[in-house]
Design a protein around this motif. Structure first.
Motif, PDB file in Angstrom:
ATOM      1  N   ASP A  97      38.725  51.530  31.051  1.00 52.02           N
ATOM      2  CA  ASP A  97      39.869  50.764  30.567  1.00 52.02           C
ATOM      3  C   ASP A  97      39.786  49.267  30.844  1.00 52.02           C
ATOM      4  N   ASP A  98      38.996  48.842  31.834  1.00 50.78           N
ATOM      5  CA  ASP A  98      38.970  47.403  32.160  1.00 50.78           C
ATOM      6  C   ASP A  98      37.683  47.031  32.897  1.00 50.78           C
ATOM      7  N   PHE A  99      36.554  47.389  32.319  1.00 49.68           N
ATOM      8  CA  PHE A  99      35.259  47.102  32.940  1.00 49.68           C
ATOM      9  C   PHE A  99      35.042  45.598  33.072  1.00 49.68           C
ATOM     10  N   TYR A 100      35.580  44.840  32.135  1.00 50.03           N
ATOM     11  CA  TYR A 100      35.410  43.387  32.143  1.00 50.03           C
ATOM     12  C   TYR A 100      35.980  42.772  33.423  1.00 50.03           C
ATOM     13  N   THR A 101      37.231  43.116  33.765  1.00 55.27           N
ATOM     14  CA  THR A 101      37.859  42.539  34.955  1.00 55.27           C
ATOM     15  C   THR A 101      37.156  42.986  36.226  1.00 55.27           C
ATOM     16  N   ILE A 102      36.778  44.242  36.287  1.00 61.15           N
ATOM     17  CA  ILE A 102      36.050  44.747  37.460  1.00 61.15           C
ATOM     18  C   ILE A 102      34.755  43.962  37.651  1.00 61.15           C
ATOM     19  N   GLN A 103      34.066  43.676  36.560  1.00 57.09           N
ATOM     20  CA  GLN A 103      32.829  42.892  36.658  1.00 57.09           C
ATOM     21  C   GLN A 103      33.100  41.455  37.100  1.00 57.09           C
ATOM     22  N   LEU A 104      34.189  40.855  36.601  1.00 56.56           N
ATOM     23  CA  LEU A 104      34.498  39.479  37.007  1.00 56.56           C
ATOM     24  C   LEU A 104      34.665  39.377  38.516  1.00 56.56           C
ATOM     25  N   LEU A 105      35.338  40.347  39.109  1.00 53.40           N
ATOM     26  CA  LEU A 105      35.533  40.322  40.558  1.00 53.40           C
ATOM     27  C   LEU A 105      34.215  40.531  41.296  1.00 53.40           C
ATOM     28  N   LEU A 106      33.398  41.440  40.812  1.00 57.45           N
ATOM     29  CA  LEU A 106      32.089  41.648  41.435  1.00 57.45           C
ATOM     30  C   LEU A 106      31.214  40.401  41.293  1.00 57.45           C
ATOM     31  N   LEU A 107      31.290  39.737  40.149  1.00 49.53           N
ATOM     32  CA  LEU A 107      30.516  38.514  39.931  1.00 49.53           C
ATOM     33  C   LEU A 107      30.977  37.382  40.843  1.00 49.53           C
ATOM     34  N   ALA A 108      32.270  37.389  41.194  1.00 44.29           N
ATOM     35  CA  ALA A 108      32.794  36.328  42.065  1.00 44.29           C
ATOM     36  C   ALA A 108      32.112  36.334  43.424  1.00 44.29           C
TER      37      ALA A 108
ATOM     38  N   TYR B  27      29.386  26.009  37.684  1.00 43.36           N
ATOM     39  CA  TYR B  27      29.796  25.639  36.334  1.00 43.36           C
ATOM     40  C   TYR B  27      30.562  26.794  35.707  1.00 43.36           C
ATOM     41  N   THR B  28      31.291  26.476  34.669  1.00 41.08           N
ATOM     42  CA  THR B  28      31.891  27.498  33.826  1.00 41.08           C
ATOM     43  C   THR B  28      31.541  27.167  32.387  1.00 41.08           C
ATOM     44  N   LYS B  29      31.854  28.075  31.492  1.00 39.52           N
ATOM     45  CA  LYS B  29      31.622  27.835  30.071  1.00 39.52           C
ATOM     46  C   LYS B  29      32.963  27.846  29.354  1.00 39.52           C
ATOM     47  N   LEU B  30      33.395  26.671  28.931  1.00 36.45           N
ATOM     48  CA  LEU B  30      34.654  26.567  28.218  1.00 36.45           C
ATOM     49  C   LEU B  30      34.543  27.287  26.881  1.00 36.45           C
ATOM     50  N   TYR B  31      35.521  28.135  26.624  1.00 38.76           N
ATOM     51  CA  TYR B  31      35.538  28.948  25.404  1.00 38.76           C
ATOM     52  C   TYR B  31      34.288  29.816  25.285  1.00 38.76           C
ATOM     53  N   GLY B  32      33.646  30.065  26.431  1.00 33.26           N
ATOM     54  CA  GLY B  32      32.454  30.900  26.440  1.00 33.26           C
ATOM     55  C   GLY B  32      31.211  30.213  25.914  1.00 33.26           C
ATOM     56  N   LYS B  33      31.291  28.902  25.649  1.00 33.25           N
ATOM     57  CA  LYS B  33      30.164  28.216  25.008  1.00 33.25           C
ATOM     58  C   LYS B  33      29.770  26.911  25.692  1.00 33.25           C
ATOM     59  N   ILE B  34      30.755  26.086  26.038  1.00 29.30           N
ATOM     60  CA  ILE B  34      30.477  24.717  26.470  1.00 29.30           C
ATOM     61  C   ILE B  34      30.353  24.660  27.991  1.00 29.30           C
ATOM     62  N   PRO B  35      29.170  24.363  28.535  1.00 31.17           N
ATOM     63  CA  PRO B  35      29.013  24.268  29.992  1.00 31.17           C
ATOM     64  C   PRO B  35      29.879  23.146  30.569  1.00 31.17           C
TER      65      PRO B  35
ATOM     66  N   PRO C  64      36.373  30.641  37.383  1.00 34.90           N
ATOM     67  CA  PRO C  64      36.009  29.516  38.255  1.00 34.90           C
ATOM     68  C   PRO C  64      36.757  29.522  39.585  1.00 34.90           C
ATOM     69  N   TYR C  65      38.030  29.901  39.546  1.00 38.13           N
ATOM     70  CA  TYR C  65      38.813  29.914  40.784  1.00 38.13           C
ATOM     71  C   TYR C  65      38.362  31.038  41.710  1.00 38.13           C
ATOM     72  N   LEU C  66      38.065  32.214  41.151  1.00 40.50           N
ATOM     73  CA  LEU C  66      37.558  33.316  41.967  1.00 40.50           C
ATOM     74  C   LEU C  66      36.261  32.920  42.661  1.00 40.50           C
ATOM     75  N   ASP C  67      35.362  32.277  41.917  1.00 35.91           N
ATOM     76  CA  ASP C  67      34.087  31.837  42.493  1.00 35.91           C
ATOM     77  C   ASP C  67      34.308  30.866  43.646  1.00 35.91           C
ATOM     78  N   LEU C  68      35.157  29.887  43.393  1.00 35.94           N
ATOM     79  CA  LEU C  68      35.381  28.828  44.373  1.00 35.94           C
ATOM     80  C   LEU C  68      36.037  29.365  45.638  1.00 35.94           C
ATOM     81  N   ILE C  69      37.034  30.217  45.465  1.00 37.02           N
ATOM     82  CA  ILE C  69      37.719  30.793  46.624  1.00 37.02           C
ATOM     83  C   ILE C  69      36.756  31.641  47.446  1.00 37.02           C
ATOM     84  N   CYS C  70      35.930  32.422  46.769  1.00 36.57           N
ATOM     85  CA  CYS C  70      34.982  33.280  47.481  1.00 36.57           C
ATOM     86  C   CYS C  70      34.018  32.438  48.315  1.00 36.57           C
TER      87      CYS C  70
END
Length: 649
Positions: free
Chosen positions: A33-44, A263-271, A58-64
């Motif tokens: 049901d929500d593999f995307y969110t689970i992966q985001l947390l693991l990636l953080a 870094y992050t990718k704005l709109y999934g494209k722009i670094p 970006p905030y999850l990464d920075l806080i971690c």
């Protein structure tokens, strides 16, 4: 071995041999049901979440990184063998799903996940979920130090003498974001070996019911506000060859500069590059804001693990065991409201605060450098400093983030309590108590009405005194005079048809730029006339005449959009963001739940739906129900087994 039965709303009902089998299935179902969110947390945990998501990532990464969460792995020493076994089962479930759905994996380097990944993620969830990240305002490019905003939730217990059913009732409504890392997920499990049935809600990357019922007890929690952090102003000295340091008496406290680069990718494209700098020290991190240095102490970082407590709580079968558990764990940041099958009702204010020589220091936003010595002492008040209230005479408990001494109809102040003591009711607590007292008895119907109530009580709303708003002279400000008069005539109900609610909702949204919070929850921000006039002038440009709340405020997911009632600090809380002339709900009742243990009734509703997959029918299947303040009733596992085809995991 476990069999999963999905009902018409996509809720997983899991018939399992034991807890470990259930957790494996919970992991797999949540991934469905929500593999995307689970992966985001693991990636953080690898500081890579922002590479795939430019909103939360970006905030999850920075806080971690900032909290150095990956190096808090010593937490494993405080985890029981039973909980570690559940983590291993969770790992099996997530890895199994990833193996079968390679095309859904964002970054293959994080799989297969390991034990330490889950522990790190759960502690990260804990840190952000209980708002320990909030003092670090520089992470959001603030030009000044900012203190935590006071978030809210509702948990209300009704005792048997006030209950229309003659038995204890519980209503739960946590106020959190409804999408992303802190979105709740409903689960129902039967454990044959443990002879236990559990129903409630979990969070991503977790597997135990955070709030819910095992039909022996039912429990909800709200954010308590003990002294969660300490901020000290420090004089940083920089010398060539010696590096940076500050003095604590005669001791040099070394500072080690950290330059965070990501870094992050704005709109999934722009670094888009992300650069932050700060110092680490043995006593806490040091940040610079406008050339002034602050050391921020989080006493419980790496020292507590709330999800293990949630696991143990899910197996308690009476209030006495709940009290013993909470005293033993002394978890710092939550108030609990519980009922049990014996019709007991309990309130527990949990805190573990650092001992201070001067009690007044608990209330000071920024302390002087010499007070840092208290960090080195590392002394805490013991569990006798916790507050327990069992079966109060008024036969109800209202815990909605007000003072822990004001959860009943009388002040239960204990002069022996030490630490950050706050004493006031808030708008929601006053309203809930008024509604309870307006009925001769309270049943499920009345609790549903209370959960959905939209009235706010002026003048203090979410720690802001709006008295000046009601005193504005419409003749003095002719361009906004009509708004002033409409607000003065407003009855405080934030219904969809209300014009006054629309004006106030937009005004409150605009007023965010003037927010200033204090460490002490009893401190009230006075809204000034010039601030309110500025906000109303903005409202006059954004709100068409004759528009009501239902014309501008919406619950939205994908292509579905529904007008929604509620306002910040009503019991039916709605906290939106403004976008292109509309208020879009970001936070609200992240779920609603009402439990009657005696009759085995568990009613629930989610604001969106069980699935976060846009092409799934249950992506939005509960939105209409939520808008109407309706609920679903849990059936027995035998009923689901009889009418639904299950699948094994």
């Amino acid at each position: 071995m476990a069999i999963v039965y999905r009902d018409e709303y996509g809720i997983p009902h899991i018939d399992a041999i034991n807890y470990c089998d259930a957790v494996k299935s919970i992991a797999y179902c949540h991934c469905e049901d929500d593999f995307y969110t689970i992966q985001l947390l693991l990636l953080a945990t690898k500081q890579k979440s922002g590479h795939f998501d430019d909103w939360d990532g970006p905030y999850l990464d920075l806080i971690c990184s900032f909290f150095d969460i990956p190096n808090q792995y010593d937490l494993i020493k405080m985890l029981s063998n039973e909980y570690l076994a559940l983590i291993k089962s969770y790992i099996i479930g997530v890895n199994l799903y990833a193996e079968k759905h390679q095309n859904e994996i964002l970054d293959k380097t994080i799989f297969p996940i390991k034990e330490e990944d889950v522990i790190i993620v759960q502690h990260l969830m804990e840190i952000i979920g209980i708002q320990l990240d909030k003092p670090y305002s520089f992470l959001k490019d603030s030009s000044e130090i900012s203190l935590p905003t006071k978030q809210g939730s509702n948990a209300i217990a009704i005792g048997p003498k006030r209950s229309a059913t003659k038995h204890a009732l519980l209503a739960i409504s946590p106020h959190q974001t409804i999408e992303g890392p802190f979105s709740f997920y409903e689960v129902h499990v039967v454990l044959k070996e443990e002879k236990c049935e559990i129903h409630g809600f979990i969070l991503p990357c977790t597997f135990v019911i955070f709030m819910g019922t095992n039909f022996n007890i039912a429990w909800g929690s709200t954010a308590s506000y003990p002294e969660m952090y300490n901020i000290y102003r420090v004089d940083v000295i920089k010398k060539i060859g010696s590096g940076a340091f500050f003095l604590l008496g005669d001791e040099k406290i070394a500072l080690y500069e950290v330059n965070y680069r990501n870094y992050t990718k704005l709109y999934g494209k722009i670094p888009y590059p992300i650069f932050k700098s700060f110092y680490r020290s043995k006593l806490g991190n040091v940040i610079s804001i406008n050339g002034i240095y602050y050391l921020i102490d989080i006493p419980m970082l790496g020292k507590q693990f709330g999800f293990q407590q949630a696991y143990e709580l899910s197996l308690c079968d009476n209030i006495d065991k709940v009290k013993k558990l909470l005293r033993r764990t002394q978890y710092s940041y939550l108030d609990f409201v519980c009922i049990d099958k014996f019709d007991d009702i309990l309130f527990a204010h949990c805190s573990k605060e650092r001992v201070k020589d001067d009690p007044k220091d608990h209330y000071i936003n920024v302390l002087p450098q010499n007070k840092i010595i208290e960090i080195e002492k590392d002394l805490f008040y013991n569990n006798q400093n916790m507050i327990f209230l069992l079966n109060p005479d008024c036969q109800y408990i209202v815990s909605v983030n007000q003072s822990p001494f004001m959860v009943t109809d009388t002040d239960t102040y204990d002069c022996k309590y030490k630490g950050l003591i706050y004493r006031k009711d808030n708008s929601r607590s006053k309203r809930a108590k008024d509604l309870i007292h307006s009925h001769n008895s309270i049943g499920v119907k009345e609790l549903i009405e209370i959960q959905g109530d939209t009235k706010i009580i002026f003048p203090i709303i979410r720690g802001i005194d709006f008295t000046s708003l009601l005193k504005l002279d419409s003749n003095r400000y002719p361009s906004i005079g009509y708004l002033i008069e409409e607000l003065k005539q407003w009855d405080g109900y934030a219904e969809k048809s209300s014009r006054g609610a629309a004006i106030f909702a937009l005004l409150f949204e605009r007023y965010k730029k003037y927010y200033r919070y204090s460490k002490n929850p009893d401190v009230i921000k006075i809204a000034e006339e010039k601030e309110l006039v500025d906000c109303l002038r903005w409202v006059s440009k954004k709100l068409p005449k004759k528009y009501s709340l239902g014309d501008i405020q919406f619950l939205k997911r994908g292509k579905k959009k529904l007008p929604i009632a509620g306002i910040p600090d009503s019991l039916n809380t709605v906290r939106p963001y403004y976008y292109k002339g509309e208020l879009i709900v970001e936070e609200c009742s992240a779920f609603r739940m009402i439990v009657n243990l005696h009759d085995r009734i568990s009613l629930t509703c989610h604001p969106l739906g069980a699935s976060s997959n846009e092409d799934d029918v249950n992506y939005t299947s509960q939105m209409d129900m939520y808008q109407k303040n309706s609920y679903r009733k849990l059936k027995t596992m035998d009923n689901y087994k009889q009418y639904i085809k299950g699948y094994s995991i």
